[in-house]
Design a protein around this motif. Structure first.
Motif, mmCIF file in Angstrom:
data_model
loop_
_atom_site.group_PDB
_atom_site.id
_atom_site.type_symbol
_atom_site.label_atom_id
_atom_site.label_comp_id
_atom_site.label_asym_id
_atom_site.label_seq_id
_atom_site.Cartn_x
_atom_site.Cartn_y
_atom_site.Cartn_z
ATOM 1 N N GLN A 169 0.825 -1.201 0.000
ATOM 2 C CA GLN A 169 0.000 0.000 0.000
ATOM 3 C C GLN A 169 0.861 1.253 0.000
ATOM 4 N N ILE A 170 0.408 2.242 -0.772
ATOM 5 C CA ILE A 170 1.091 3.533 -0.866
ATOM 6 C C ILE A 170 0.092 4.608 -0.469
ATOM 7 N N ASP A 171 0.514 5.534 0.390
ATOM 8 C CA ASP A 171 -0.426 6.560 0.847
ATOM 9 C C ASP A 171 0.146 7.969 0.770
ATOM 10 N N SER A 172 1.162 8.164 -0.077
ATOM 11 C CA SER A 172 1.687 9.519 -0.283
ATOM 12 C C SER A 172 1.901 9.742 -1.771
ATOM 13 N N ILE A 173 1.735 10.996 -2.207
ATOM 14 C CA ILE A 173 1.858 11.298 -3.625
ATOM 15 C C ILE A 173 3.293 11.107 -4.097
ATOM 16 N N GLU A 174 4.263 11.350 -3.229
ATOM 17 C CA GLU A 174 5.665 11.147 -3.620
ATOM 18 C C GLU A 174 5.949 9.672 -3.893
ATOM 19 N N ASP A 175 5.466 8.809 -3.015
ATOM 20 C CA ASP A 175 5.672 7.373 -3.226
ATOM 21 C C ASP A 175 4.903 6.878 -4.451
ATOM 22 N N ALA A 176 3.732 7.474 -4.689
ATOM 23 C CA ALA A 176 2.956 7.085 -5.868
ATOM 24 C C ALA A 176 3.709 7.437 -7.144
ATOM 25 N N ARG A 177 4.290 8.611 -7.185
ATOM 26 C CA ARG A 177 5.059 9.011 -8.367
ATOM 27 C C ARG A 177 6.275 8.113 -8.562
ATOM 28 N N GLN A 178 6.918 7.756 -7.460
ATOM 29 C CA GLN A 178 8.079 6.883 -7.561
ATOM 30 C C GLN A 178 7.667 5.509 -8.095
ATOM 31 N N HIS A 179 6.558 4.991 -7.593
ATOM 32 C CA HIS A 179 6.084 3.672 -8.037
ATOM 33 C C HIS A 179 5.735 3.681 -9.516
ATOM 34 N N LEU A 180 5.070 4.736 -9.971
ATOM 35 C CA LEU A 180 4.599 4.776 -11.350
ATOM 36 C C LEU A 180 5.691 5.156 -12.338
ATOM 37 N N SER A 181 6.882 5.420 -11.855
ATOM 38 C CA SER A 181 8.001 5.727 -12.763
ATOM 39 C C SER A 181 8.980 4.569 -12.851
ATOM 40 N N THR A 182 8.678 3.454 -12.196
ATOM 41 C CA THR A 182 9.630 2.347 -12.171
ATOM 42 C C THR A 182 9.757 1.646 -13.509
#
Length: 377
Positions: A169-182
Motif C-alpha cells: 500500500q502507498i499513501d503519499s503522492i511522492e511514493d505514488a510518483r516513484q512507483h509509477l516511474s519504475t
C-alpha cells in the motif's frame, strides 16, 4: 456465436476461458498488487496515474466509465485505453460488446498481443465486486502488474481480495510518483512495429480517402456478395467503387511495398477502429490479399501435413501482430487443442467466423473506408 470448425473435436472438448476468479485459486508467484490510497480524493493522484499511461513501455492507465456497473464495461474501458475504439452510440454495436465473457476475452487477447505488463486503474473504489473479480482473472491469465488507485474508502470486495492476495500500500503522492516511474528503465519498443501509436481519426471523416481491396482470389469458392445486416435487421451494402471521393486501389501483398503510405494509413485505421482482434486480423488479411468475408473461414496456415497455405507467410509487422492477437483469442475460445496433432488441433485455421462475425468483419471493413475490388469483366 462462433461456429465449430469441421474436423475438430466435439464441442464438449472445447473449454473457453472465462473471467472467473476465486480467493482460493490464485498464483502466489504473481507480482503483488499495489494499492494507492487517496483518502481525500486529491486531483494530484489521478493526474499522476493518468500521466503514467505509456503504451511504448507496456503500461496502460485506465479511467473507468463513471457509474458503469454492467460486467462488460470495465473490459470496454481497458480496450479503449489500449487505443481501440468501440462503435459510437448511434451505430449498432457488434454482438460481443454486450457479452461480458467475450469482452474480457478480447481485453486479454489485446493485453497479451501488445505485451502490456502493467495496468493502472483509477477510481478503483468505485468499481464493482464483479469487475474486481474479472480484473483479477485477467491478472491471473496475463501475469500483469496491477496498480489500483482508490480515491476514497476501499469497498468491502476490494478489502476481501487484498486480505488474501499479496499486495503493498502507498499513501503519499511522492511514493505514488516513484512507483509509477519504475517502468521507465524498460526499453521503448520501436514505433514501426506498433501502428496504433499513430491513431487514425475516429470515426473517419466524410472526406477521408477510400481504398479498394486487391482483386478477390478465385479460391476458395464462396458467395462474393458484400452484404451485411445490422442487429436491427437493416440490410446495408458496402459502397461501390463509384463512390466519392475517388477510391485508391491497394496492390496485392506480393507486389506491395510494406512501407507505402497507403498501407501505413490503412494499418492505423485497422488498429484504431476495430476493437475485436479476430475482426481486425480478418480485415488486415483482406487488405493484403483481397479475400472476401465468405472465404476467410476456409483459409489455412501452413502445417507439416499441408505445406500449401492460403495466407502469406511473411506478413508485415502490423498485420503479424493482429494475427497473433487473433490466435490468442482463438485459444481463449478453446478452439486450439494443444494435446492433439496438427491436423485436428485447430492451430492452422486462423478464422472461425459465424454469420454474425462475417457481418461484423464487413462492417469493420467499411469503418476503415475500404471497399471490395470492382469486378472487371
Amino acid at each position: 456465436m462462433t461456429s465449430t470448425p469441421s474436423g475438430a473435436a466435439p464441442d464438449e472438448t472445447f473449454h473457453k476461458w472465462t473471467p472467473t476468479w476465486s480467493l482460493d485459486h490464485t498464483d502466489p508467484g504473481l507480482p503483488p498488487i499495489t494499492l494507492i490510497t487517496d483518502t481525500h480524493d486529491q486531483p494530484a493522484y489521478t493526474t499522476t496515474a493518468l500521466a503514467a499511461h505509456q503504451p511504448e513501455l507496456g503500461r496502460i492507465a485506465v479511467h473507468p466509465t463513471p457509474l458503469a456497473t454492467a460486467p462488460a464495461y470495465l473490459a470496454h474501458d481497458l480496450i479503449r485505453a489500449l487505443g481501440k475504439h468501440l462503435p459510437p452510440p448511434h451505430i449498432d454495436p457488434p454482438w460481443w460488446t454486450s457479452n461480458a465473457d467475450e469482452s474480457w476475452r478480447v481485453a486479454v487477447a489485446w493485453t497479451q498481443a501488445l505485451n502490456i505488463s502493467h495496468y493502472v486503474i483509477c477510481r478503483a473504489h468505485r468499481i464493482t465486486g464483479r469487475h474486481l473479480e474479472h480484473l483479477m482473472a485477467l491478472r491471473e491469465r496475463t501475469h500483469i502488474r496491477l496498480t489500483l488507485v482508490a480515491s476514497g474508502p476501499s469497498p468491502a470486495a476490494l478489502s476481501t481480495i487484498l486480505n488474501t492476495v499479496a499486495h503493498h500500500q502507498i499513501d503519499s503522492i511522492e511514493d505514488a510518483r516513484q512507483h509509477l516511474s519504475t517502468d521507465q528503465a524498460r526499453t521503448p519498443r520501436t514505433p514501426a512495429s506498433y501502428a496504433w501509436w499513430q491513431n487514425a481519426p475516429f470515426p473517419g471523416p466524410h472526406d477521408e480517402s477510400w481504398y479498394e481491396l486487391p482483386p478477390r482470389p478465385r479460391r476458395p469458392a464462396g458467395n462474393p456478395d458484400e452484404i451485411t445486416s445490422s442487429t436491427r435487421g437493416t440490410p446495408t451494402r458496402l459502397p461501390s467503387t463509384d463512390s466519392q471521393p475517388p477510391v485508391i486501389a491497394l496492390p496485392t501483398f506480393k507486389r506491395a511495398d510494406t512501407s507505402s503510405t497507403h498501407l501505413a494509413t490503412v494499418a492505423q485505421r485497422i488498429h484504431t477502429r476495430i476493437a475485436h482482434p479476430v475482426h481486425a486480423a480478418a480485415v488486415s488479411i483482406r487488405v493484403l490479399t483481397g479475400y472476401g468475408t465468405d472465404q476467410l473461414a476456409q483459409l489455412t496456415l501452413p502445417a507439416p501435413h499441408r505445406p500449401r497455405t492460403d495466407l502469406p507467410t511473411d506478413l508485415p509487422d502490423w498485420a503479424g501482430l493482429l494475427q497473433n492477437a487473433a490466435r490468442i483469442h482463438t485459444d481463449l475460445q478453446g478452439y486450439i487443442r494443444q494435446d492433439l496433432s496438427d491436423d485436428v488441433s485447430g492451430e492452422d485455421t486462423p478464422f472461425r467466423l459465424s454469420a454474425w462475425d462475417r457481418n461484423d468483419v464487413a462492417h469493420a471493413t467499411e469503418t476503415c473506408h475500404l471497399v471490395a475490388a470492382h469486378v472487371r469483366r
